[in-house]
Design a protein around this motif. Structure first.
Motif, PDB file in Angstrom:
ATOM      1  N   LEU A 151       0.821  -1.211   0.000  1.00  0.00           N
ATOM      2  CA  LEU A 151       0.000   0.000   0.000  1.00  0.00           C
ATOM      3  C   LEU A 151       0.853   1.258   0.000  1.00  0.00           C
ATOM      4  O   LEU A 151       0.470   2.278  -0.558  1.00  0.00           O
ATOM      5  N   LYS A 205       3.392   1.728  -1.642  1.00  0.00           N
ATOM      6  CA  LYS A 205       3.830   2.021  -2.998  1.00  0.00           C
ATOM      7  C   LYS A 205       2.732   2.680  -3.810  1.00  0.00           C
ATOM      8  O   LYS A 205       2.996   3.199  -4.892  1.00  0.00           O
ATOM      9  N   VAL A 206       1.496   2.655  -3.309  1.00  0.00           N
ATOM     10  CA  VAL A 206       0.388   3.298  -4.014  1.00  0.00           C
ATOM     11  C   VAL A 206       0.022   4.614  -3.352  1.00  0.00           C
ATOM     12  O   VAL A 206       0.001   5.661  -3.975  1.00  0.00           O
ATOM     13  N   GLY A 207      -0.292   4.546  -2.047  1.00  0.00           N
ATOM     14  CA  GLY A 207      -0.688   5.749  -1.330  1.00  0.00           C
ATOM     15  C   GLY A 207       0.475   6.318  -0.547  1.00  0.00           C
ATOM     16  O   GLY A 207       1.606   5.892  -0.698  1.00  0.00           O
TER      17      GLY A 207
END
Lengths: 274, 249
Positions: free
Chosen positions: A206, A208-210
């Motif tokens: 997560l 790496k996304v948010g």
């Protein structure tokens, strides 16, 4: 007080802001006096000695949706273990420690299976030892104390509106299983594998996304929801946040595992003695 | 804990109680323009920094953080001072996110609606059960064991009353959580949508453990809600400047 000890405590509380020109997480150049990295959003207040989650790891060959679906996928797998075992228990009414044993072994096996197939690298978290001298131990003990006071107040409040605390040991006592088996099944196994799953796999993918804050909140929410009791949503959300902060500050899974095992052991010991 | 001992002793030595100073933390200086490493002393780079043309126009490449109004480089994704995301949404994207987060509100309303119905159904059965118990004294013992334990009639009455409160309480509590997530989703759509999806899935599994028949009940509504939440997660990613199905650079 010993001089060295005093210095060490001073350095804990009065440490000058360490100066970084490059983000220890993603190698991006930082602004002067930056408190957060402009590229990955990680905090510079608690910088790592080493940089386990470094630039090469930040840009994995995975699309954002792949990363999210893998995180949610693992969570759904763990949820369905609870669901299937609950349905079996509904059908043949089993309340034995074999239930815990089955759940732990199944979830451990599936967590490892999803890990090995996911392509999400958490080896830096496993290679980093995470404990740094006296500071980390003071931190962990302070955290345990905070959690103890918080949980005590929470369950006192819960009891006043008629929600009773669950007995963890009753099944073990009823079926005459030895006490150490309860500690292995309820402290050691969850401590290790929940940390691997939530603070390792889910939080890393997560992040790496948010932003790191969002990853922290989401994994804490997932952690609390997986316990499947609306009455303990809030208490376990706080627990998940504390464990997530430990993982963010230490950049390692071991202090969190230590904290988790210690906390579960405290809960069991309280049930034995009180 | 074997490795902790020596570190502890080393840390308590007067000389070892180090502070992280700038010199110790100094990595090679990184050129802000071309991101290559250079010597720390000169603060100059072969690409021309700090005398390159690019740096004459620094004011143009700055933007203001939407949260704390500090100046920040235009290409940064997060504010260096408050740590919040610096993506400014267009009206169209805002509208899309508001639309997606209304699904969370819908789930919240659904919990209140069905919670009230289920609560009153439970209450009517409870009233019936209390009426059946009316002929007994408080201290009488109910002969049929429940979960392998015999209760007095007084205890049974208390338990029946509690179950009604439990049905109302659980549903309204879940509705409150969903409403909180709806409010949160207007500030931070991504974590709110993921959490709402997880809560909804957990409620489905919890219900099916209590009563396996609920797996099939209302399965179309369940599928609609789940796919709407998944679409909501994707929308929140698009608003973040990410394309869900493409690799980010």
């Amino acid at each position: 007080m010993h001089n060295g000890m005093k210095n060490n405590l001073d350095s804990l509380y009065f440490q000058e802001h360490p100066f970084f020109e490059k983000c220890p997480h993603c190698d991006a150049a930082l602004m002067e006096n930056a408190k957060y990295c402009g590229q990955c959003g990680n905090s510079m207040n608690h910088p790592a000695e080493t940089s386990p989650l470094n630039g090469s790891d930040m840009h994995t060959q995975k699309t954002p949706w792949q990363l999210i679906s893998r995180a949610i996928g693992l969570w759904v797998v763990l949820l369905s273990i609870n669901g299937v075992l609950g349905l079996i228990g509904h059908a043949i009414d089993l309340s034995s420690p074999y239930y815990d044993l089955g759940a732990e072994i199944l979830s451990a096996f599936l967590i490892l299976a999803v890990f090995s197939d996911s392509g999400i690298v958490i080896t830096p978290l496993i290679r980093n030892w995470g404990f740094k001298g006296l500071g980390s131990f003071i931190g962990i003990i302070a955290g345990l104390l905070f959690m103890y006071i918080f949980m005590w107040l929470y369950f006192k409040l819960a009891l006043s509106i008629g929600i009773e605390q669950i007995s963890y040991l009753s099944d073990f006592k009823k079926h005459h299983w030895p006490l150490w088996s309860a500690f292995v099944l309820l402290c050691l196994f969850p401590g290790i594998f929940e940390e691997l799953a939530f603070r390792g796999f889910i939080m890393t993918s997560l992040e790496k996304v948010g932003s790191p804050r969002e990853a922290l909140v989401i994994q804490a929410a997932m952690f609390s929801i997986l316990h499947m009791l609306p009455t303990i949503f809030i208490s376990h959300f706080v627990m998940g946040m504390v464990l997530g902060v430990i993982r963010q500050r230490s950049r390692s899974l071991y202090p969190g595992m230590f904290f988790h095992i210690a906390w579960n052991a405290i809960v069991l010991l309280e049930e034995i003695w009180i | 804990l074997a490795r902790v001992g020596p570190r502890w002793t080393a840390a308590t030595q007067p000389t070892a109680a180090k502070q992280i100073t700038r010199q110790e933390a100094a990595m090679p200086w990184t050129c802000p323009d071309c991101k290559s490493n250079n010597s720390d002393e000169l603060k100059q780079c072969f690409c021309g920094y700090p005398n390159s043309e690019k740096n004459d126009t620094t004011e143009k490449s700055l933007k203001t953080c939407p949260s704390c109004h500090e100046q920040m480089p235009a290409e940064d994704k997060f504010c260096s001072f408050c740590g919040k995301t610096a993506v400014v949404l267009t009206e169209k994207e805002k509208k899309k996110i508001r639309k997606a987060s209304k699904w969370i509100l819908a789930i919240s309303i659904m919990f209140i609606f069905f919670g009230t119905i289920l609560g009153f159904v439970q209450k009517s059965t409870a009233d019936k059960a209390i009426r059946n118990l009316a002929q007994y004294e408080e201290s009488d013992i109910w002969e049929t064991p429940i979960n392998g334990k015999k209760y007095t009639v007084g205890e049974l009455r208390a338990q029946i009353d509690r179950e009604v409160i439990l049905v109302f309480g659980t549903n309204y509590f879940l509705a409150a959580i969903m409403f909180g997530l709806y409010l949160y989703s207007r500030k931070a759509p991504f974590p709110a949508m993921v959490t709402a999806l997880c809560v909804y899935l957990a409620v489905i599994v919890l219900n099916s453990i209590i009563d396996p028949a609920t797996i099939i009940q209302g399965i179309i509504i369940k599928i609609i809600f789940i796919s709407a939440l998944i679409a909501g997660i994707k929308t929140s990613l698009v608003a973040r400047g990410l394309t869900p199905t493409q690799l980010n650079a």
